[in-house]
Motif scaffolding. Structure first.
Motif, PDB file in Angstrom:
ATOM      1  N   VAL A 142       4.780   0.294  12.761  1.00 14.45           N
ATOM      2  CA  VAL A 142       6.365  -0.527  13.597  1.00 14.45           C
ATOM      3  C   VAL A 142       5.373  -1.542  13.933  1.00 14.45           C
ATOM      4  CG1 VAL A 142       7.327  -0.532  15.602  1.00 14.45           C
ATOM      5  CG2 VAL A 142       7.046   1.811  13.939  1.00 14.45           C
ATOM      6  N   LEU A 143       5.607  -2.449  13.700  1.00 13.82           N
ATOM      7  CA  LEU A 143       5.052  -3.328  14.314  1.00 13.82           C
ATOM      8  C   LEU A 143       6.012  -4.838  14.778  1.00 13.82           C
ATOM      9  CD1 LEU A 143       4.482  -5.551  10.357  1.00 13.82           C
ATOM     10  CD2 LEU A 143       2.242  -4.564  12.264  1.00 13.82           C
ATOM     11  N   LEU A 144       5.344  -4.577  16.166  1.00 16.30           N
ATOM     12  CA  LEU A 144       6.334  -5.596  17.414  1.00 16.30           C
ATOM     13  C   LEU A 144       5.809  -6.518  17.365  1.00 16.30           C
ATOM     14  CD1 LEU A 144       6.125  -2.304  20.050  1.00 16.30           C
ATOM     15  CD2 LEU A 144       8.323  -4.062  19.644  1.00 16.30           C
ATOM     16  N   ASP A 145       7.124  -7.499  17.169  1.00 12.91           N
ATOM     17  CA  ASP A 145       6.689  -9.008  17.677  1.00 12.91           C
ATOM     18  C   ASP A 145       6.459  -8.980  19.187  1.00 12.91           C
ATOM     19  OD1 ASP A 145       6.319 -11.177  17.266  1.00 12.91           O
ATOM     20  OD2 ASP A 145       8.516 -11.615  16.475  1.00 12.91           O
ATOM     21  N   THR A 146       6.105 -10.203  20.037  1.00 15.27           N
ATOM     22  CA  THR A 146       6.403 -10.117  21.389  1.00 15.27           C
ATOM     23  C   THR A 146       6.314 -11.226  21.430  1.00 15.27           C
ATOM     24  OG1 THR A 146       4.252  -9.991  21.228  1.00 15.27           O
ATOM     25  CG2 THR A 146       5.156  -8.221  21.594  1.00 15.27           C
ATOM     26  N   ALA A 147       6.916 -11.637  22.977  1.00 11.27           N
ATOM     27  CA  ALA A 147       7.171 -13.110  23.168  1.00 11.27           C
ATOM     28  C   ALA A 147       5.813 -13.724  23.785  1.00 11.27           C
ATOM     29  CB  ALA A 147       7.701 -12.877  24.800  1.00 11.27           C
ATOM     30  N   GLY A 148       5.755 -15.262  23.452  1.00  9.52           N
ATOM     31  CA  GLY A 148       4.672 -15.648  24.397  1.00  9.52           C
ATOM     32  C   GLY A 148       4.165 -17.503  24.501  1.00  9.52           C
ATOM     33  N   ARG A 149       5.871 -17.029  25.461  1.00  3.37           N
ATOM     34  CA  ARG A 149       5.809 -18.438  25.921  1.00  3.37           C
ATOM     35  C   ARG A 149       4.574 -18.496  27.344  1.00  3.37           C
ATOM     36  NH1 ARG A 149       9.130 -14.447  27.302  1.00  3.37           N
ATOM     37  NH2 ARG A 149       9.084 -14.115  29.491  1.00  3.37           N
ATOM     38  N   MET A 150       4.029 -19.319  27.449  1.00  9.06           N
ATOM     39  CA  MET A 150       3.160 -19.338  28.432  1.00  9.06           C
ATOM     40  C   MET A 150       3.121 -20.336  29.346  1.00  9.06           C
ATOM     41  SD  MET A 150       0.128 -17.606  27.169  1.00  9.06           S
ATOM     42  CE  MET A 150      -1.037 -18.115  27.895  1.00  9.06           C
ATOM     43  N   HIS A 151       4.331 -21.276  29.806  1.00  5.70           N
ATOM     44  CA  HIS A 151       4.688 -21.680  30.694  1.00  5.70           C
ATOM     45  C   HIS A 151       5.151 -20.345  31.865  1.00  5.70           C
ATOM     46  CE1 HIS A 151       8.413 -21.149  28.213  1.00  5.70           C
ATOM     47  NE2 HIS A 151       8.620 -21.343  29.439  1.00  5.70           N
ATOM     48  N   THR A 152       5.636 -19.267  31.956  1.00  4.95           N
ATOM     49  CA  THR A 152       5.345 -18.292  32.863  1.00  4.95           C
ATOM     50  C   THR A 152       5.079 -17.282  32.071  1.00  4.95           C
ATOM     51  OG1 THR A 152       7.387 -17.306  30.999  1.00  4.95           O
ATOM     52  CG2 THR A 152       8.378 -18.786  32.390  1.00  4.95           C
ATOM     53  N   LYS A 153       3.500 -16.986  32.434  1.00  6.56           N
ATOM     54  CA  LYS A 153       2.323 -16.782  32.394  1.00  6.56           C
ATOM     55  C   LYS A 153       2.953 -15.354  32.703  1.00  6.56           C
ATOM     56  CE  LYS A 153      -1.964 -17.897  33.326  1.00  6.56           C
ATOM     57  NZ  LYS A 153      -3.062 -18.907  33.210  1.00  6.56           N
ATOM     58  N   VAL A 154       3.088 -15.821  34.043  1.00  4.27           N
ATOM     59  CA  VAL A 154       3.172 -13.944  34.902  1.00  4.27           C
ATOM     60  C   VAL A 154       4.436 -12.923  34.435  1.00  4.27           C
ATOM     61  CG1 VAL A 154       3.156 -13.181  37.321  1.00  4.27           C
ATOM     62  CG2 VAL A 154       2.042 -15.021  37.470  1.00  4.27           C
ATOM     63  N   GLU A 171       0.818  -0.687  -0.075  1.00  4.59           N
ATOM     64  CA  GLU A 171       0.407   0.546  -0.092  1.00  4.59           C
ATOM     65  C   GLU A 171       0.986   1.668   0.163  1.00  4.59           C
ATOM     66  OE1 GLU A 171      -2.711  -0.579   4.093  1.00  4.59           O
ATOM     67  OE2 GLU A 171      -3.405  -2.567   2.622  1.00  4.59           O
ATOM     68  N   GLY A 172       2.032   1.061  -0.599  1.00  6.64           N
ATOM     69  CA  GLY A 172       2.600   2.235  -0.128  1.00  6.64           C
ATOM     70  C   GLY A 172       3.118   3.019   1.379  1.00  6.64           C
ATOM     71  N   LEU A 173       3.156   1.920   2.407  1.00  9.08           N
ATOM     72  CA  LEU A 173       4.069   2.040   3.336  1.00  9.08           C
ATOM     73  C   LEU A 173       5.381   2.065   4.166  1.00  9.08           C
ATOM     74  CD1 LEU A 173      -0.154   1.812   5.028  1.00  9.08           C
ATOM     75  CD2 LEU A 173       1.347   4.345   4.582  1.00  9.08           C
ATOM     76  N   LYS A 174       5.557   2.267   4.549  1.00 11.51           N
ATOM     77  CA  LYS A 174       6.772   2.312   5.209  1.00 11.51           C
ATOM     78  C   LYS A 174       6.866   1.111   6.587  1.00 11.51           C
ATOM     79  CE  LYS A 174      11.048   4.559   4.424  1.00 11.51           C
ATOM     80  NZ  LYS A 174      12.076   6.552   5.115  1.00 11.51           N
ATOM     81  N   VAL A 175       7.297   0.823   6.223  1.00 11.81           N
ATOM     82  CA  VAL A 175       7.132  -0.457   7.284  1.00 11.81           C
ATOM     83  C   VAL A 175       8.440  -1.194   8.446  1.00 11.81           C
ATOM     84  CG1 VAL A 175       5.900  -3.250   8.044  1.00 11.81           C
ATOM     85  CG2 VAL A 175       5.337  -2.026   5.920  1.00 11.81           C
ATOM     86  N   MET A 176       8.607  -0.807   9.435  1.00 12.82           N
ATOM     87  CA  MET A 176       9.494  -1.094   9.867  1.00 12.82           C
ATOM     88  C   MET A 176       9.278  -2.570  11.200  1.00 12.82           C
ATOM     89  SD  MET A 176      11.925   0.907  12.960  1.00 12.82           S
ATOM     90  CE  MET A 176      13.162   0.942  11.668  1.00 12.82           C
ATOM     91  N   LEU A 177      10.188  -3.871  11.374  1.00 15.15           N
ATOM     92  CA  LEU A 177       9.826  -5.039  12.128  1.00 15.15           C
ATOM     93  C   LEU A 177      10.552  -4.311  13.242  1.00 15.15           C
ATOM     94  CD1 LEU A 177       9.622  -7.762   9.734  1.00 15.15           C
ATOM     95  CD2 LEU A 177       7.928  -6.462  10.440  1.00 15.15           C
ATOM     96  N   VAL A 178       9.926  -5.034  14.800  1.00 18.76           N
ATOM     97  CA  VAL A 178      10.588  -5.408  15.719  1.00 18.76           C
ATOM     98  C   VAL A 178      10.637  -6.138  16.226  1.00 18.76           C
ATOM     99  CG1 VAL A 178      10.980  -3.809  17.556  1.00 18.76           C
ATOM    100  CG2 VAL A 178       9.816  -2.400  16.736  1.00 18.76           C
ATOM    101  N   ALA A 179      11.896  -6.627  16.753  1.00 18.52           N
ATOM    102  CA  ALA A 179      11.648  -8.422  17.464  1.00 18.52           C
ATOM    103  C   ALA A 179      12.070  -8.019  18.763  1.00 18.52           C
ATOM    104  CB  ALA A 179      13.181  -8.899  16.977  1.00 18.52           C
ATOM    105  N   ALA A 180      10.743  -7.818  19.692  1.00 14.73           N
ATOM    106  CA  ALA A 180      10.717  -8.074  21.727  1.00 14.73           C
ATOM    107  C   ALA A 180      10.628  -9.152  21.311  1.00 14.73           C
ATOM    108  CB  ALA A 180       9.652  -6.925  21.013  1.00 14.73           C
ATOM    109  N   ASP A 181      10.317 -10.225  21.105  1.00 19.60           N
ATOM    110  CA  ASP A 181      10.305 -11.641  21.055  1.00 19.60           C
ATOM    111  C   ASP A 181      12.399 -11.841  21.926  1.00 19.60           C
ATOM    112  OD1 ASP A 181      10.219 -14.174  22.244  1.00 19.60           O
ATOM    113  OD2 ASP A 181       9.239 -14.692  20.841  1.00 19.60           O
ATOM    114  N   THR A 182      12.985 -12.028  23.101  1.00 18.35           N
ATOM    115  CA  THR A 182      14.213 -11.680  22.756  1.00 18.35           C
ATOM    116  C   THR A 182      14.598 -13.303  22.742  1.00 18.35           C
ATOM    117  OG1 THR A 182      14.068 -10.246  24.690  1.00 18.35           O
ATOM    118  CG2 THR A 182      14.597  -8.686  22.561  1.00 18.35           C
ATOM    119  N   PHE A 183      13.288 -13.468  24.150  1.00 16.74           N
ATOM    120  CA  PHE A 183      13.585 -15.054  24.666  1.00 16.74           C
ATOM    121  C   PHE A 183      13.782 -16.016  23.998  1.00 16.74           C
ATOM    122  CE2 PHE A 183      11.686 -18.467  26.773  1.00 16.74           C
ATOM    123  CZ  PHE A 183      12.494 -18.205  28.034  1.00 16.74           C
TER     124      PHE A 183
END
Ligand code: GDP
Length: 299
Positions: free
Chosen positions: A185-197, A126-138
């Motif tokens: 900006v698309l921010l990817d985040t962690a999703g590990r459910m075994h340490t929910k808190v 669509e002509g937009l400038k996109v950046m991805l962010v790897a915030a799932d560093t786990f």
């Protein structure tokens, strides 16, 4: 549209085709028919609550003599389901801020990274400038996978070495996005459910850091759910909505599953708008969600 229709065939077989067989040759709507309909709705993962709601609507129409013919049941349900799926929400407008920050959350394996790749592709076309962010560093693999999507779609990826602080990555990314004139900006985040808190605390911290950089951000917090997990998807949605606050949903893997009815149950119970649906593994298999189009394809 024909692709959408084609990809929904498993859900259609489970739900619509069974419903059609149910009313075949019947002359009137009796308790027997309604019981069987209930069974079809529940086993299609519409859930008890939404099934009851639909049956009440049907019963109401029958009582008011507005519905007699079993062959009309299908239209009636389609209408009700379209209404449930049309959750009221603010307009989806990625051009309303710059950068428009979308935080993507969800449990590992639901299709989060793939969805980010597809979204990046869509925004870029669509002509937009996109950046991805790897915030799932786990998970090192998560950073790697996101980088691959960045290469594939040809958009920059902000990352740090695995194990670094996710909120620090988000902090740097916000600066980088502004200085590089990014639209999305698309921010990817962690999703590990075994340490929910810990996970919830981590996500909240990322959210806070982004918000400190731009008080209007994140502009959207999209929760990715795997439709093929049925009722599990519903409980994840409950949890993330309560803990983090979710502005919209993305339902993936609607192509491979007979449990597509879960999309109705989630919309009904949580009143969150579905923004996109995933109907396959290729880049073009993410569609903006349109309730009308969806039910037309399904029924
Ligand atoms: P993550 O752990 O949440 O980041 O999940 P991934 O993005 O790695 O996806 C897990 C698997 O689901 C991959 O094999 C994807 O290709 C697949 N996948 C993602 N979205 C869809 C979809 O809409 N349909 C199908 N059939 N597969 C999907």
């Amino acid at each position: 549209f024909s692709r959408l229709r084609d990809r929904l065939h498993k859900t259609r077989e489970q739900f619509i085709n069974r419903m059609d067989r149910l009313v075949l040759g019947r002359k009137k709507i009796d308790m027997d028919l309604l019981d069987e309909l209930e069974e079809v709705l529940i086993t299609s993962d519409l859930g008890v609550r939404t099934t009851q709601l639909l049956l009440e609507k049907v019963a109401d129409k029958i009582k008011r003599q507005e519905l007699k013919d079993p062959q009309k049941l299908r239209d009636q349900l389609r209408e009700e389901i379209t209404r449930i799926l049309s959750v009221e929400s603010s307009a989806w407008d990625p051009r309303s801020a710059r950068p428009f920050v979308i935080m993507i959350i969800g449990v590992n394996g639901v299709g989060k990274t793939t969805t980010i790749g597809k979204l990046a592709h869509q925004f870029k076309s669509e002509g937009l400038k996109v950046m991805l962010v790897a915030a799932d560093t786990f998970r090192a693999a998560a950073v790697e996978q996101l980088s691959l999507w960045g290469e594939r779609v040809n958009v920059p990826v902000v990352k740090q070495k695995s194990g670094s602080d996710p909120s620090a990555v988000a902090f740097d990314a916000m600066d980088a996005a502004v200085s590089r004139g990014m639209d999305i900006v698309l921010l990817d985040t962690a999703g590990r459910m075994h340490t929910k808190v810990n996970l919830m605390e981590e996500l909240k911290k990322v959210q806070r850091v982004v918000n400190r950089k731009d008080p209007s951000a994140p502009h959207e917090i999209l929760l990715v759910l795997d439709a093929s997990t049925g009722q599990n998807a519903l409980s994840q949605a409950r949890l993330f909505k309560e803990e983090i606050g979710v502005t919209g949903l993305i339902l993936t893997k609607l192509d491979g599953t007979a449990k597509g009815g879960i999309i109705v149950a989630i919309s009904d119970e949580l009143q969150l708008p579905v923004r996109y649906i995933g109907i396959g593994e290729s880049l073009d298999d993410l569609r903006p969600f349109d309730p009308e189009e969806f039910t037309r394809a399904l029924f």
